[in-house]
Design a protein around this motif. Structure first.
Motif, PDB file in Angstrom:
ATOM      1  N   PRO A 115       0.813  -1.229   0.000  1.00 17.24           N
ATOM      2  CA  PRO A 115       0.000   0.000   0.000  1.00 17.24           C
ATOM      3  C   PRO A 115       0.838   1.268   0.000  1.00 17.24           C
ATOM      4  O   PRO A 115       0.435   2.282  -0.564  1.00 17.24           O
ATOM      5  CB  PRO A 115      -0.811  -0.119   1.296  1.00 17.24           C
ATOM      6  N   GLN A 116       2.005   1.217   0.634  1.00 17.80           N
ATOM      7  CA  GLN A 116       2.856   2.400   0.673  1.00 17.80           C
ATOM      8  C   GLN A 116       3.269   2.822  -0.734  1.00 17.80           C
ATOM      9  O   GLN A 116       3.284   4.010  -1.059  1.00 17.80           O
ATOM     10  CB  GLN A 116       4.101   2.117   1.514  1.00 17.80           C
ATOM     11  N   GLN A 126       0.873   1.004   6.478  1.00 18.25           N
ATOM     12  CA  GLN A 126       1.795  -0.094   6.748  1.00 18.25           C
ATOM     13  C   GLN A 126       1.853  -1.018   5.538  1.00 18.25           C
ATOM     14  O   GLN A 126       0.834  -1.255   4.881  1.00 18.25           O
ATOM     15  CB  GLN A 126       1.345  -0.889   7.972  1.00 18.25           C
ATOM     16  N   ASN A 127       3.030  -1.553   5.264  1.00 12.00           N
ATOM     17  CA  ASN A 127       3.152  -2.558   4.219  1.00 12.00           C
ATOM     18  C   ASN A 127       2.595  -3.876   4.747  1.00 12.00           C
ATOM     19  O   ASN A 127       2.858  -4.260   5.893  1.00 12.00           O
ATOM     20  CB  ASN A 127       4.619  -2.727   3.815  1.00 12.00           C
ATOM     21  N   TYR A 460      -8.289   3.508   0.307  1.00  9.44           N
ATOM     22  CA  TYR A 460      -8.527   2.421   1.254  1.00  9.44           C
ATOM     23  C   TYR A 460      -7.473   1.334   1.056  1.00  9.44           C
ATOM     24  O   TYR A 460      -7.211   0.917  -0.077  1.00  9.44           O
ATOM     25  CB  TYR A 460      -9.889   1.775   1.015  1.00  9.44           C
ATOM     26  N   ALA A 461      -6.915   0.861   2.173  1.00 11.31           N
ATOM     27  CA  ALA A 461      -5.985  -0.279   2.131  1.00 11.31           C
ATOM     28  C   ALA A 461      -6.393  -1.292   3.185  1.00 11.31           C
ATOM     29  O   ALA A 461      -6.815  -0.923   4.275  1.00 11.31           O
ATOM     30  CB  ALA A 461      -4.554   0.198   2.383  1.00 11.31           C
ATOM     31  N   ASN A 462      -6.300  -2.572   2.847  1.00 14.94           N
ATOM     32  CA  ASN A 462      -6.620  -3.670   3.769  1.00 14.94           C
ATOM     33  C   ASN A 462      -8.001  -3.494   4.387  1.00 14.94           C
ATOM     34  O   ASN A 462      -8.150  -3.202   5.564  1.00 14.94           O
ATOM     35  CB  ASN A 462      -5.548  -3.793   4.849  1.00 14.94           C
ATOM     36  N   VAL A 486      -6.784  -0.897  -2.443  1.00 14.06           N
ATOM     37  CA  VAL A 486      -5.702  -1.873  -2.504  1.00 14.06           C
ATOM     38  C   VAL A 486      -5.844  -2.854  -1.350  1.00 14.06           C
ATOM     39  O   VAL A 486      -6.229  -2.491  -0.237  1.00 14.06           O
ATOM     40  CB  VAL A 486      -4.315  -1.170  -2.482  1.00 14.06           C
ATOM     41  N   ASN A 487      -5.571  -4.128  -1.625  1.00 13.96           N
ATOM     42  CA  ASN A 487      -5.568  -5.205  -0.618  1.00 13.96           C
ATOM     43  C   ASN A 487      -6.926  -5.337   0.085  1.00 13.96           C
ATOM     44  O   ASN A 487      -7.026  -5.234   1.311  1.00 13.96           O
ATOM     45  CB  ASN A 487      -4.468  -4.971   0.429  1.00 13.96           C
ATOM     46  N   GLY A 488      -7.963  -5.581  -0.684  1.00 18.01           N
ATOM     47  CA  GLY A 488      -9.296  -5.661  -0.104  1.00 18.01           C
ATOM     48  C   GLY A 488      -9.997  -6.974  -0.362  1.00 18.01           C
ATOM     49  O   GLY A 488      -9.626  -7.753  -1.252  1.00 18.01           O
TER      50      GLY A 488
END
Length: 539
Positions: A115-116, A126-127, A460-462, A486-488
């Motif tokens: 995400p970074q 945070q990655n 939005y991430a995770n 990302v990462n959803g």
């Protein structure tokens, strides 16, 4: 030389003859030359396991919902193309992949992205090496400080319907300075907050004491006395159910809330009914208004006589900086020119049974942020069973981390009016039934004002979005807003699409929500999707 195999055959034949002779078989007729017929019954072959059948691939119309606004629409095929333009997305997820909000295994459902790197923020984000808000079935990031319901359960958390841990000894307890003794509620000492907190006030954790608020309770005065309300870990605050006014805790511009709990001792805002055994049920909601934080950060929608705003949020050239009245409360304003403004901190906090619809488009949510800046800290917060949105953000630049919305009657995360920020590790688990027809896990827009500045731009991430009701889709993106995902994980029930991207102006390549980047309009281009696992239509 006689071969070993042949010697073996000779020995076997002699042995067989001796065995027959010993059994009195000398007179048995010989079958003559040739082989002795032997019948062998072969067992039926074991079928090769095939696993669950792969369902028929979703069509574009099943994956994405097309909606026309002002005669403009973005087709389902175009929305699918937006997702396919990203990396590591799975549009055809199916099967038993989640146990509630938890993945059933520690293997990520899709290849994760950083995400970074994708979102260009290494200070807040945070990655991660997984998609969704949780890394696997044993992830304890949401344990203890949350509460459990039919919408979602978390490791080591108690039921939302359970009476919060106020403690015993209320009959002998004394109310701290700055509060009003309201007598006993159940066996607890009720210490009421003043209607206006005009000086700094601390609410300590005292065994047997709860803090009650009635009607509109304000921290500070906008343009006047500033104050900070400090709430210690484990404190329980309850809306007064003995009268009919809308109970709200509101922090005005220039003032702050400092509500910092711990994972083992979260701060709980709830309704007075929650203080009695069986006083609330899994379907309880709308028992009080909610919590409102107002700040001096820029917003895009301006009250008459203020603004219009500019991309930098300074309202350059306007007679007065852009500001707006917050929903749900009369005459309370948010907005300004300080994107880094702080309205305080909320950490390890639960907000239960809120939400009141005063009129169409004028509602109180679990948590409302109006023009709060990047200096405001919001993390490890749960909004449970709001009769409207779990959280609504009007403008500003506040980032969120570890935010849970369970059982909201309307949207989980509603952002608009020029909000520009980041969220990571967020969950929206919608209620099983009875919610409004247009409730989404997230609704992103600019109120059909396509080119107001600052332009809404969220990332939005995770995230994990579990859409269990009959809403038309899980993600609604409209009104010229910019967004990146990302990462959803996105999961919907049968009959519900995963995505609904809408434009209300423009044509062809100039349609506002999907047009190319244009710095003059503060437009970063079409929404982006990377490392998203979609499991749509109840598959």
């Amino acid at each position: 030389m006689v071969s070993f195999s042949r010697r073996s055959k000779m020995l076997l034949t002699s042995s067989a003859a001796l065995l027959l002779a010993s059994c009195g078989a000398d007179d048995v007729a010989s079958p003559g030359a040739g082989s002795i017929p032997i019948t062998i019954n072969q067992p039926a072959p074991t079928p090769t396991p095939t696993g669950p059948a792969t369902p028929t691939p979703l069509t574009a119309a099943q994956f994405a919902l097309a909606t026309a606004v002002n005669g403009v629409s973005i087709t389902a095929d175009e929305q699918v193309a937006l997702v396919n333009a990203g990396q590591n997305n799975n549009l055809q997820g199916f099967g038993t992949t989640l146990n509630g909000v938890y993945p059933v295994s520690g293997t990520s459902l899709a290849t994760a992205s950083n995400p970074q790197t994708v979102l260009g923020n290494s200070s807040f984000l945070q990655n991660t090496s997984f998609v969704g808000a949780l890394s696997g079935p044993n992830d304890n990031a949401f344990s203890g400080w949350t509460c459990n319901s039919s919408s979602a359960t978390f490791l080591n958390s108690s039921a939302c319907t359970a009476v919060p841990s106020v403690g015993s000894g209320g009959s002998a307890a004394a109310c701290p300075t700055g509060t009003i003794d309201d007598g006993l509620v159940q066996t607890f000492r009720a210490c009421r907050l003043p209607a206006v907190i005009s000086a700094d006030l601390t609410l300590p954790k005292i065994a047997g004491v709860l803090y009650r608020f009635r009607g509109l309770t304000e921290v500070g005065v906008d343009g006047g006395a500033a104050a900070t309300l400090t709430i210690q870990p484990g404190v329980v605050l309850a809306a007064d159910s003995t009268e009919t006014s809308n109970d709200v805790v509101l922090v005005n511009r220039g003032s702050k809330i400092n509500a910092v709990g711990t994972a083992d001792a979260p701060i709980i805002f709830t309704a007075q009914q929650n203080l009695a055994s069986n006083g609330v049920s899994d379907s309880s909601q709308g028992l009080w208004g909610g919590v409102i934080l107002l700040g001096k950060a820029p917003t895009a929608v301006c009250a008459t006589g203020t603004g219009p705003n500019t991309a930098d949020g300074t309202s350059a050239g306007a007679a007065a900086p852009c500001q707006q009245q917050i929903e749900g409360v009369s005459g309370r304003l948010y907005g300004g020119t300080d994107a880094a403004d702080s309205s305080g901190t909320m950490q390890y906090v639960q907000i239960r049974y809120t939400g009141i619809a005063i009129s169409e488009g004028n509602e109180l949510q679990g948590l409302t942020l109006g023009g709060t800046g990047s200096g405001t800290t919001i993390d490890h917060v749960q909004s449970h069973n709001s009769a409207d949105d779990g959280i609504e953000i009007f403008g500003g630049a506040t980032n969120l981390r570890y935010f849970v919305v369970t059982g909201a009657d309307d949207d989980g995360f509603d952002v608009d009016n020029g909000w520009r920020g980041f969220m990571q590790f967020i969950i929206a688990a919608q209620k099983a039934g009875g919610s409004t027809a247009d409730s989404f896990a997230t609704e992103i827009d600019s109120n059909n004002a396509e080119d107001l500045l600052p332009r809404t731009y969220g990332r939005y991430a995770n995230f994990t979005f579990i859409q269990t009701n009959s809403a038309p889709a899980a993600i609604r993106l409209r009104g010229g807003a910019d967004f990146a995902f990302v990462n959803g994980i996105v999961k919907t029930q049968s009959g519900a699409a995963c995505l609904n991207v809408i434009a209300g102006a423009g044509s062809g390549d100039t349609r506002t929500t999907i047009r190319p980047a244009d710095s003059a309009l503060q437009d970063v281009g079409p929404p982006t999707f990377n490392s998203i696992y979609f499991q749509c239509q109840g598959r």
